[in-house]
Scaffold this motif. Sequence first.
Motif, short mmCIF file in Angstrom:
data_model
loop_
_atom_site.label_atom_id
_atom_site.label_comp_id
_atom_site.label_asym_id
_atom_site.label_seq_id
_atom_site.Cartn_x
_atom_site.Cartn_y
_atom_site.Cartn_z
N PHE A 1 42.34 63.95 -82.08
CA PHE A 1 43.27 63.09 -82.80
C PHE A 1 44.70 63.51 -82.47
CE2 PHE A 1 39.34 63.19 -85.19
CZ PHE A 1 39.11 61.86 -85.48
N GLN A 2 45.34 62.72 -81.62
CA GLN A 2 46.70 63.05 -81.20
C GLN A 2 47.67 62.97 -82.38
OE1 GLN A 2 44.79 61.73 -78.59
NE2 GLN A 2 45.06 63.71 -77.62
N GLU A 3 48.79 63.65 -82.20
CA GLU A 3 49.78 63.78 -83.26
C GLU A 3 50.33 62.44 -83.73
OE1 GLU A 3 53.60 66.73 -84.03
OE2 GLU A 3 53.01 66.19 -82.00
N THR B 1 50.77 64.97 -76.52
CA THR B 1 50.82 63.73 -77.30
C THR B 1 50.86 62.48 -76.43
OG1 THR B 1 51.92 64.85 -79.14
CG2 THR B 1 52.18 62.47 -79.02
N CYS B 2 51.60 62.53 -75.34
CA CYS B 2 51.85 61.34 -74.54
C CYS B 2 50.98 61.28 -73.30
CB CYS B 2 53.32 61.30 -74.13
SG CYS B 2 54.46 61.44 -75.51
N LYS C 1 57.76 65.99 -89.41
CA LYS C 1 58.11 64.74 -88.75
C LYS C 1 57.17 64.44 -87.59
CE LYS C 1 63.04 65.21 -89.80
NZ LYS C 1 64.39 65.42 -89.24
N MET C 2 56.82 63.18 -87.47
CA MET C 2 55.98 62.74 -86.35
C MET C 2 56.80 62.80 -85.07
SD MET C 2 54.02 59.11 -85.79
CE MET C 2 53.16 59.24 -87.34
N TYR C 3 56.16 63.32 -84.03
CA TYR C 3 56.84 63.42 -82.74
C TYR C 3 56.81 62.08 -82.02
CZ TYR C 3 57.86 64.65 -77.95
OH TYR C 3 58.38 64.69 -76.70
N HIS C 4 57.91 61.67 -81.44
CA HIS C 4 57.98 60.43 -80.68
C HIS C 4 58.27 60.75 -79.22
CE1 HIS C 4 57.87 57.78 -84.17
NE2 HIS C 4 58.69 58.63 -84.75
N VAL D 1 46.61 59.65 -85.46
CA VAL D 1 46.16 59.88 -86.84
C VAL D 1 46.79 61.21 -87.28
CG1 VAL D 1 44.17 59.93 -88.38
CG2 VAL D 1 43.98 58.81 -86.16
N THR D 2 48.03 61.13 -87.73
CA THR D 2 48.83 62.34 -87.98
C THR D 2 48.21 63.25 -89.03
OG1 THR D 2 50.82 61.06 -87.46
CG2 THR D 2 51.14 63.17 -88.55
N ALA D 3 47.73 62.68 -90.14
CA ALA D 3 47.19 63.49 -91.23
C ALA D 3 45.97 64.28 -90.76
CB ALA D 3 46.82 62.60 -92.41
N VAL D 4 45.08 63.63 -90.02
CA VAL D 4 43.87 64.30 -89.52
C VAL D 4 44.26 65.40 -88.53
CG1 VAL D 4 41.70 64.00 -88.27
CG2 VAL D 4 42.47 62.24 -89.88
N HIS D 5 45.22 65.08 -87.66
CA HIS D 5 45.70 66.06 -86.67
C HIS D 5 46.26 67.30 -87.37
CE1 HIS D 5 47.58 67.43 -82.87
NE2 HIS D 5 48.55 67.86 -83.67
N ASP D 6 47.07 67.08 -88.42
CA ASP D 6 47.69 68.21 -89.13
C ASP D 6 46.64 69.06 -89.83
OD1 ASP D 6 50.15 67.38 -88.27
OD2 ASP D 6 50.68 66.34 -90.13
N VAL D 7 45.63 68.41 -90.42
CA VAL D 7 44.54 69.16 -91.06
C VAL D 7 43.81 70.02 -90.02
CG1 VAL D 7 42.28 68.95 -92.17
CG2 VAL D 7 44.19 67.55 -92.96
N GLY D 8 43.54 69.43 -88.86
CA GLY D 8 42.89 70.18 -87.79
C GLY D 8 43.72 71.38 -87.33
N ALA D 9 45.04 71.18 -87.22
CA ALA D 9 45.93 72.26 -86.79
C ALA D 9 45.96 73.39 -87.82
CB ALA D 9 47.34 71.72 -86.57
#
Length: 239
Positions: free
Chosen positions: A114-116, A49-50, A185-188, A119-127
């Motif tokens: 698309f990093q976590e 992510t970072c 939860k989104m990772y920070h 664009v979280t929603a797109v990333h989750d769909v890809g996962a």
Amino acid sequence: MLVWCMDSVALLPCVLIIWSSAAFIASYIFAVLEGHVVPFIPYISDTGTCIPESGLFGFMISVTAVLGAATMYVRYKIIQAQNVRISFLNYWFNLASFLIGVIGCIGMGIVASFQETSVTAVHDVGALLTFICGVAYIFLQSLITFKACPQWSNKGICYIRMTISVISVIAIFPMIICASFDGMKMYHCEAGEEPSPYHQASAACEWIVAFGFVTFFLTYIKEFQAISLKISTEIHDDF
């Protein structure tokens, strides 16, 4: 004389296994050293992510997706050729398995692009595409291996592949359920509270499924040693 893993097209799954394992492990090491994740079982996506590990993760996972799709295509052609000699499988079953696997590889490409935290929603769909379609692919391939026995496979490899598939199928359910309980939860990157038990349980299952894929493709190497793949080029008369 060629090294055993480089015989015929066996190099392809061998490179896939080494590259994908390196992608997971290298990203994890960089993320831990940079202090971006807790050392004990982070999500695979958390390790990419970072900055700076996000660039490495994105590049290596993208290459893994391409290698995975290529390996699946060769496997599809192998089954197709075997089925011509001795019919043991419906054509559409083989094609469906291949297409499901390719969708999983596309999902992996989405995860890499698309990093976590972007664009979280797109990333989750890809996962979800990666893991659900990936598990479906190896399970279908396990069934195909049983159907190909004893002409093109043996009982040992049948049970090994099915065992890997069953473990991956069992692991994917708590992975998704625990992730939903954790609230997705989104990772920070900043230091914060420790991950919840749900988070770590889901992450542990994710690693099990990921290396289930790696182990499954490992079983392709011996089979691919007996295959030669040729590319033919034809120029049409009206060119």
